[in-house]
Scaffold this motif. Structure first.
Motif, mmCIF file in Angstrom:
data_model
loop_
_atom_site.group_PDB
_atom_site.id
_atom_site.type_symbol
_atom_site.label_atom_id
_atom_site.label_comp_id
_atom_site.label_asym_id
_atom_site.label_seq_id
_atom_site.Cartn_x
_atom_site.Cartn_y
_atom_site.Cartn_z
ATOM 1 N N GLN B 207 0.847 -1.178 0.000
ATOM 2 C CA GLN B 207 0.000 0.000 0.000
ATOM 3 C C GLN B 207 0.889 1.236 0.000
ATOM 4 O O GLN B 207 1.729 1.393 0.888
ATOM 5 C CB GLN B 207 -0.862 -0.013 1.249
ATOM 6 C CG GLN B 207 -2.089 0.828 1.104
ATOM 7 C CD GLN B 207 -3.137 0.372 2.108
ATOM 8 O OE1 GLN B 207 -2.811 0.113 3.271
ATOM 9 N NE2 GLN B 207 -4.373 0.253 1.671
ATOM 10 N N ALA B 208 0.669 2.080 -0.983
ATOM 11 C CA ALA B 208 1.475 3.304 -1.040
ATOM 12 C C ALA B 208 0.749 4.410 -0.291
ATOM 13 O O ALA B 208 -0.468 4.547 -0.382
ATOM 14 C CB ALA B 208 1.682 3.711 -2.494
ATOM 15 N N SER B 209 1.507 5.188 0.500
ATOM 16 C CA SER B 209 0.903 6.372 1.130
ATOM 17 C C SER B 209 1.852 7.543 0.912
ATOM 18 O O SER B 209 3.061 7.376 0.795
ATOM 19 C CB SER B 209 0.672 6.113 2.611
ATOM 20 O OG SER B 209 1.858 5.657 3.222
ATOM 21 N N TRP B 210 1.268 8.724 0.837
ATOM 22 C CA TRP B 210 2.056 9.904 0.487
ATOM 23 C C TRP B 210 2.010 10.967 1.579
ATOM 24 O O TRP B 210 1.062 11.028 2.366
ATOM 25 C CB TRP B 210 1.528 10.504 -0.819
ATOM 26 C CG TRP B 210 1.915 9.701 -2.025
ATOM 27 C CD1 TRP B 210 3.052 9.827 -2.749
ATOM 28 C CD2 TRP B 210 1.178 8.644 -2.640
ATOM 29 N NE1 TRP B 210 3.082 8.914 -3.780
ATOM 30 C CE2 TRP B 210 1.943 8.173 -3.736
ATOM 31 C CE3 TRP B 210 -0.056 8.022 -2.365
ATOM 32 C CZ2 TRP B 210 1.509 7.135 -4.568
ATOM 33 C CZ3 TRP B 210 -0.478 6.989 -3.190
ATOM 34 C CH2 TRP B 210 0.292 6.551 -4.275
ATOM 35 N N ARG B 211 3.039 11.790 1.607
ATOM 36 C CA ARG B 211 3.056 12.945 2.513
ATOM 37 C C ARG B 211 2.360 14.124 1.849
ATOM 38 O O ARG B 211 2.028 14.081 0.669
ATOM 39 C CB ARG B 211 4.498 13.367 2.791
ATOM 40 C CG ARG B 211 5.321 12.364 3.536
ATOM 41 C CD ARG B 211 6.751 12.900 3.673
ATOM 42 N NE ARG B 211 7.690 11.799 3.757
ATOM 43 C CZ ARG B 211 7.899 11.089 4.860
ATOM 44 N NH1 ARG B 211 7.243 11.376 5.965
ATOM 45 N NH2 ARG B 211 8.753 10.093 4.877
ATOM 46 N N GLU B 212 2.227 15.192 2.632
ATOM 47 C CA GLU B 212 1.584 16.398 2.097
ATOM 48 C C GLU B 212 2.369 16.977 0.923
ATOM 49 O O GLU B 212 1.797 17.512 -0.012
ATOM 50 C CB GLU B 212 1.482 17.458 3.200
ATOM 51 C CG GLU B 212 0.495 17.055 4.263
ATOM 52 C CD GLU B 212 -0.517 18.142 4.530
ATOM 53 O OE1 GLU B 212 -0.081 19.315 4.619
ATOM 54 O OE2 GLU B 212 -1.711 17.821 4.621
ATOM 55 N N ASP B 213 3.680 16.873 1.000
ATOM 56 C CA ASP B 213 4.492 17.479 -0.067
ATOM 57 C C ASP B 213 4.520 16.628 -1.336
ATOM 58 O O ASP B 213 5.219 16.949 -2.299
ATOM 59 C CB ASP B 213 5.917 17.757 0.431
ATOM 60 C CG ASP B 213 6.661 16.475 0.778
ATOM 61 O OD1 ASP B 213 6.081 15.365 0.610
ATOM 62 O OD2 ASP B 213 7.821 16.550 1.224
ATOM 63 N N GLY B 214 3.780 15.526 -1.311
ATOM 64 C CA GLY B 214 3.680 14.723 -2.525
ATOM 65 C C GLY B 214 4.690 13.593 -2.589
ATOM 66 O O GLY B 214 4.597 12.720 -3.444
ATOM 67 N N THR B 215 5.665 13.582 -1.685
ATOM 68 C CA THR B 215 6.628 12.474 -1.703
ATOM 69 C C THR B 215 6.004 11.272 -1.005
ATOM 70 O O THR B 215 5.038 11.393 -0.250
ATOM 71 C CB THR B 215 7.933 12.865 -0.993
ATOM 72 O OG1 THR B 215 7.642 13.190 0.363
ATOM 73 C CG2 THR B 215 8.596 14.052 -1.681
ATOM 74 N N LEU B 216 6.584 10.129 -1.266
ATOM 75 C CA LEU B 216 6.072 8.902 -0.669
ATOM 76 C C LEU B 216 6.307 8.906 0.836
ATOM 77 O O LEU B 216 7.383 9.302 1.298
ATOM 78 C CB LEU B 216 6.794 7.694 -1.253
ATOM 79 C CG LEU B 216 6.196 6.940 -2.426
ATOM 80 C CD1 LEU B 216 7.099 5.769 -2.764
ATOM 81 C CD2 LEU B 216 4.786 6.453 -2.108
ATOM 82 N N ALA B 217 5.301 8.457 1.585
ATOM 83 C CA ALA B 217 5.505 8.273 3.025
ATOM 84 C C ALA B 217 6.001 6.856 3.269
ATOM 85 O O ALA B 217 6.971 6.631 3.982
ATOM 86 C CB ALA B 217 4.203 8.519 3.768
ATOM 87 N N ALA B 218 5.340 5.899 2.632
ATOM 88 C CA ALA B 218 5.746 4.508 2.820
ATOM 89 C C ALA B 218 5.117 3.623 1.767
ATOM 90 O O ALA B 218 4.110 3.975 1.154
ATOM 91 C CB ALA B 218 5.309 4.022 4.207
ATOM 92 N N MET B 219 5.747 2.485 1.579
ATOM 93 C CA MET B 219 5.145 1.407 0.796
ATOM 94 C C MET B 219 4.953 0.280 1.797
ATOM 95 O O MET B 219 5.909 -0.409 2.155
ATOM 96 C CB MET B 219 6.093 0.951 -0.307
ATOM 97 C CG MET B 219 6.348 1.999 -1.379
ATOM 98 S SD MET B 219 5.012 2.089 -2.568
ATOM 99 C CE MET B 219 5.192 0.503 -3.359
ATOM 100 N N THR B 220 3.742 0.120 2.273
ATOM 101 C CA THR B 220 3.521 -0.815 3.365
ATOM 102 C C THR B 220 3.166 -2.194 2.841
ATOM 103 O O THR B 220 2.178 -2.352 2.120
ATOM 104 C CB THR B 220 2.372 -0.307 4.251
ATOM 105 O OG1 THR B 220 2.585 1.091 4.479
ATOM 106 C CG2 THR B 220 2.321 -1.057 5.565
ATOM 107 N N PRO B 221 3.981 -3.196 3.195
ATOM 108 C CA PRO B 221 3.657 -4.547 2.740
ATOM 109 C C PRO B 221 2.484 -5.125 3.519
ATOM 110 O O PRO B 221 2.347 -4.875 4.715
ATOM 111 C CB PRO B 221 4.937 -5.341 3.025
ATOM 112 C CG PRO B 221 5.763 -4.502 3.926
ATOM 113 C CD PRO B 221 5.220 -3.110 3.953
ATOM 114 N N LEU B 222 1.627 -5.875 2.835
ATOM 115 C CA LEU B 222 0.472 -6.488 3.466
ATOM 116 C C LEU B 222 0.655 -8.005 3.472
ATOM 117 O O LEU B 222 1.435 -8.548 2.690
ATOM 118 C CB LEU B 222 -0.803 -6.147 2.694
ATOM 119 C CG LEU B 222 -1.017 -4.670 2.337
ATOM 120 C CD1 LEU B 222 -2.189 -4.527 1.390
ATOM 121 C CD2 LEU B 222 -1.226 -3.842 3.594
ATOM 122 N N GLU B 223 -0.083 -8.654 4.300
ATOM 123 C CA GLU B 223 -0.115 -10.133 4.334
ATOM 124 C C GLU B 223 1.279 -10.742 4.362
ATOM 125 O O GLU B 223 1.537 -11.748 3.691
ATOM 126 C CB GLU B 223 -0.863 -10.671 3.108
ATOM 127 C CG GLU B 223 -2.309 -10.274 3.058
ATOM 128 C CD GLU B 223 -2.978 -10.739 1.770
ATOM 129 O OE1 GLU B 223 -2.608 -11.814 1.260
ATOM 130 O OE2 GLU B 223 -3.847 -10.012 1.272
#
Ligand code: SF4
Ligand code: SF4
Lengths: 219, 611
Positions: B207-223
């Protein structure tokens, strides 16, 4: 000069003349058949196809000329067939005696397909067209300034049989082979131009035989 | 052959590309196979068939019992139009069967500008573009190749990515698939299990999540998917599969010859070069084996040309011995041997003279930058002296044409560096004047510049690409200083390089732009017949994505990158150190001179690189 008689069908119909020569050159190498090379800076295996076939045509009677150096000719077909791409089959390899200039006529089977069945009257219209005194068509020419020349098809058509089946009309044509020759595509174009009602949805071309002056097989 | 196909082929250009039936094409009995694999190359037949990787995978999979791998290429525009009009779905060349019914659809991704072709091929196959809209276990859409090292711009469309060399891992995926089918797993179950195979990246499990400035916050692995997927390599290169018996096209392709692979990887470490980092470590093949493979390949194919294809061929230690051996067989058999990429600094004319059949045609050098300072900054181990020495030897031997390749917009480049290119070209010209035996014949010096595209997994992955205006200014500056009729200057089109820069470091948000552009008709972007820059700009706007954010922005040291989920074995610390050294214009010795500790040795048994 040796001749290789082969047929070209199915997927191989779409291999162009130049690509076909290259394919044969490689196939000779794959088959372990040495053939005579050209002289010069960049020597390559010498092969020649006296009567090039248009892309998309099938044929039962192609001929390739070369000079086999290392094998009895009877062994050539089997070896080559194992090395050729699908759709090309070599039938015979023999010492060519008759000169190419004696190759006078080509017999083509032209199958014109009609999705909705052959239109009423098409067969006779075509027959009438091909029975005219003269039938002039424009064809592309590299030599002419305008890029086009006019040819009268009638003297180049030795014999034409028209036969209607359910949803096809088959033309059995014997056409002049060379100097000048006639490509059956031009005959179909004449039909499209002069008998628009008989214009087919799809046409396939098959070269059935190459003939000499007396309509005997040339080999 | 299919009748409809037979009807349309006479109407399209070069129909032999669409028929199959070539010598050595693998045709199996449908009843005897349980896995059908469509190996797709998202460009034309001529380009795809020239790709050695395709040939290797094709051979590997077809050697597997019960697996039938077929080839698929992008139909050219005229063919596509006919196929769509006649309702012919995309088919495998070997069987003519629609690939939508296959078990796997695998794409080889060599360059970013082919991304729209990937979507177009899926659509031509009659499949939904997005992974989540393809419900069943099959067909599974797989992708691999150099571009897979940043899989994110294609993440929504691809079910799983194969990172690194696919010979072994492709087989493991097929084995798992068989098991899944037998036990009636769902697609999700399969993907989740596939994520446990080393080298497999399943984008839907992150799951990709982003910061306010548009850069990636994290790529969170699932399962339980791994946080980082490390690429696979073939460790025993001597015994890995090589396609001695390979397809010989019946129509001309780009590289229409036997290609021998001497080694994988590169010892050099040029800081801009993704291949140099991504294919580490070096693994070579024994010259005796190569000799055998070369001879057998020529015999089997009937090719009369052989080329040595590796990243930096002259770094192959036993090169002389190999060439001697090959020539001994090639000459009497009238096979010509060519060496595509010799380095300027250890170029040996003697060798060239002997191998190049069509002698004295063209010499190619890639100094990449115009001054020594900048060449040191990018770690391109070419000196002016070395280059000129090679040119002098070549010119006095009668060569009369040289091609020089450079990049504009490299990090730290100044106008002085740009003008250095013109200087160098002029010096090459002077060298020719001093040494040529036939001054009347003249010389052609072709200078080509490309616009530098920063790539993931390189020392320059943090860099911004210079703006288009700036690139064009530097082109103009150089053009104005390129004097003399003997020097020809070509520069690479800027618009495609800009797009390449966006895709190369794009994330999942770029995926929707690719889809949008494709919906507006984008395909064959690497071809002028297909590329339309305005269409792309419109797509960025529609999707609210700023291309400059991806192409031109300089990244912070610790920014989370979309490709951080993948590892090529080279550590981020090492790359950062290389970047710092670039700014100090300090070179790093090549792997043979000494290990610099990039981390790729971890991929080798015993942690030792064979540079
Ligand atoms: S020599 Fe440099 S540019 Fe060439 S492959 Fe190796 S690292 Fe890349
Ligand atoms: S670990 Fe050392 S020798 Fe191996 S690739 Fe990296 S720098 Fe080169």
């Amino acid at each position: 000069m040796h001749r290789v008689a082969f047929s070209k069908a199915d997927t191989a119909k779409f291999i162009s003349h130049l690509d076909l020569m290259r394919t044969f050159q490689r196939s000779f190498l794959r088959a372990g058949i040495s053939i005579k090379h050209t002289e010069g800076f960049n020597p390559h295996a010498f092969v020649s196809i006296p009567l090039p076939l248009s892309v998309g045509f099938s044929s039962a009677c192609e001929v390739l000329e070369c000079q086999v150096l290392n094998l009895p000719l009877e062994e050539v077909p089997a070896r080559l067939n194992a090395a050729l791409p699908a759709g090309i089959t070599v039938h015979r390899c023999y010492e060519g005696v008759r000169p190419v200039k004696e190759l006078c006529y080509v017999n083509y089977i032209v199958t014109m397909e009609y999705e909705a069945g052959a239109p009423f009257g098409a067969e006779s219209a075509i027959r009438d067209l091909l029975a005219r005194e003269c039938l002039v068509m424009e064809k592309h020419s590299k030599k002419a300034k305008s890029g086009k020349v006019e040819v009268d098809l009638i003297p180049l058509i030795h014999r034409a049989t028209v036969e209607e089946r359910r949803d096809t009309i088959a033309l059995d044509l014997i056409l002049r082979a060379q100097n000048p020759g006639l490509n059956p595509e031009l005959v179909v174009e004449a039909i499209r131009t002069h008998c628009p009602d008989a214009a087919p949805d799809f046409v396939s071309f098959h070269r059935r035989a190459v003939l000499d002056e007396n309509l005997q097989n040339w080999e | 052959m299919n009748r409809t196909l037979e009807h349309i082929l006479p109407r399209v250009q070069k129909p032999a590309r669409y028929t199959g039936g070539e010598y050595n094409a693998v045709v199996k009995d449908r009843r005897g196979v349980d896995v059908r694999y469509a190996l797709c190359f998202p460009d034309t037949y001529e380009i795809g068939m020239s790709n050695l990787g395709m040939r290797i995978l094709y051979g590997v999979m077809n050697e597997m019992e019960g697996v039938w791998c077929e080839r698929v290429f992008a139909p050219w525009l005229d063919m596509e139009e006919e196929m769509r009009r006649e309702g012919i779905p995309l088919y495998g060349l070997e069987s003519g069967d629609a690939i939508a019914d296959f078990d796997f659809i695998g794409f080889s991704l060599g360059y970013e500008l082919a991304y729209t072709n990937v979507l177009n091929l899926l659509d031509l196959a009659g499949l939904p573009l997005r992974s989540e809209e393809r419900y069943g276990l099959s067909p599974l859409v797989v992708a691999g190749g150099t571009c897979a090292y940043n899989p994110e711009p294609l993440a929504p469309f691809v079910d799983l990515f194969v990172l690194g060399e696919g010979e072994e891992v492709s087989q493991e995926v097929i084995h798992l698939y068989r098991k899944a089918r037998e036990e009636c797993w769902s697609k999700e179950e399969f993907l989740s299990a596939a994520a446990d195979i080393p080298g497999i990246y399943v984008p839907s499990l992150y799951q990709a999540s982003w910061r306010e400035d548009g850069t990636l916050a994290a790529m969170t692995p699932l399962e339980g998917a791994p946080a980082v997927v490390t690429k696979r390599i073939v460790q025993d290169f001597d015994h890995s599969y090589f396609p001695v018996r390979t397809i010989v096209p019946s129509t001309e392709i780009v590289h229409d010859r036997v290609m021998l692979e001497l080694f994988r990887g590169c010892i050099r470490g040029c800081r801009f070069c993704q291949a140099g980092y991504a294919y580490r470590p070096v693994r070579s093949r024994d010259p005796e084996i190569l000799l055998r493979q070369g001879i057998e390949s020529c015999r089997d194919s009937g090719y009369q040309e052989m080329t040595l294809s590796s990243l930096s061929t002259s770094d192959y230690r036993p090169l002389e011995r190999l060439c001697d051996g090959l020539l001994e067989w090639c000459e009497p058999n009238k096979v010509s041997l060519s060496l595509p990429s010799l380095r300027a600094d250890n170029f040996s004319l003697g060798l060239m003279e002997r191998v190049q059949h069509v002698r004295k045609s063209g010499l190619t050098f890639a100094p990449e930058a115009g001054t020594q300072r900048l060449r040191d900054a990018i770690n391109k181990n070419v000196t002016e002296e070395g280059l000129l020495r090679s040119c002098r030897t070549a010119f006095s031997g009668g060569w009369s044409s040289v091609k020089l390749y450079f990049m504009l917009g490299l990090p730290t480049e100044t106008d002085e560096d740009v003008l250095g290119i013109a200087d160098l070209a002029e010096k090459v010209y002077q060298a020719w004047k001093e040494t040529t035996p036939n001054p009347k014949r003249g010389v052609t010096i072709t200078v080509s510049t490309a616009w530098f595209v920063p790539k993931p997994h390189t020392a320059f992955q943090w860099e911004g690409q210079i703006s288009m205006e700036e690139y064009l200014r530097r082109v103009k500056l150089l053009r104005e200083h390129m004097k003399g009729r003997s020097i020809k200057y070509n520069w690479h089109d800027s618009q495609t390089s800009f797009l390449e820069a966006v895709f190369a470091r794009g994330d999942r948000r770029v995926a929707q732009v690719i889809e949008q552009a494709w919906r507006q008709g984008a395909k064959f972007d690497a071809w002028s017949e297909g590329f339309d820059f305005d269409r792309w700009m419109a797509a960025f706007q529609t999707c609210g994505v700023d291309p400059a954010f991806y192409a031109n922005r300089t990244r912070d040291k610790d920014e989370v990158f979309p490709w951080d989920v993948t590892s090529v074995g080279v550590s981020r610390q090492f790359l950062w150190r290389e970047r710092e050294r670039a700014y100090e214009a300090v070179i790093t010795p090549d792997c043979r001179a000494g290990c610099s500790g990039c981390g790729a040795n971890q991929l080798c048994p015993g942690g030792k690189c064979d540079a």
